[in-house]
Scaffold this active site. Structure first.
Site: not given
Length: 181
Positions: A44-45
């Protein structure tokens, strides 16, 4: 029973346990989770928030993160502009990106969700409206949701992964984690 951790990753936190090669210290998973033997199942960035799952079970990790299993991932997405029915239809049919056509997404306009405040807050422009979408995909290309909304003319302002499969963020505040049931 396999160990599965649900974590609400805050904005700005790297989705890994260490930060090597950076001149400035950046927050990582190790600032929140001190459990041996668990690793992220998918990414998840740093500039996205929400559900991350961690496990030490390689088969479970693959089932969660490998696109061949088509596990649905639902996102609450704040985008720039008012999204037209035509743009929704494009997302529902699949969007052409540089790395090919995406699988069709489930997408709907939603009321502003009852979420925690983001720190720092998103950039707001009084002259440009925004709206929220719930977008569910079954693959996980790099920055896919952001690229999909941009491709239909609505850049993402805030991105919160709400659920993966049957697991969700329900009841977890940013930085909190719990064992999955």
């Amino acid at each position: 029973m396999s160990k599965l951790i649900l974590f609400n990753k805050p904005f700005g936190v790297l989705p890994q346990f260490t930060d090597r090669g950076s001149e400035t210290k950046r927050s990582t998973l190790s600032d929140f989770i001190d459990l041996p033997g668990v690793y992220p199942a998918g990414r998840l960035d740093r500039d996205s928030e929400g559900l991350m799952m961690l496990t030490g079970d390689g088969k479970l990790q693959a089932r969660i993160s490998d696109p061949k299993y088509k596990m649905p991932k639902a996102y609450l997405v704040q985008v720039e502009g008012e999204v037209s029915d035509e743009s929704l239809a494009m997302l529902q049919q699949g969007v052409e990106l540089k790395d090919g056509l995406t699988r069709p997404a489930e997408v709907e306009r939603i009321d502003d969700p009852d979420l925690w405040p983001r720190d720092p807050p998103i950039r707001v422009r009084k002259s440009v409206p925004d709206c929220w979408l719930k977008l569910t995909i079954s693959e996980g290309r790099n920055r896919q949701v952001r690229r999909m909304t941009a491709a239909v003319g609505h850049p993402t302002l805030r991105l919160v992964r709400w659920s993966v499969g049957d697991w969700s963020l329900e009841g977890l505040q940013p930085g909190e984690w719990r064992h999955a049931e």
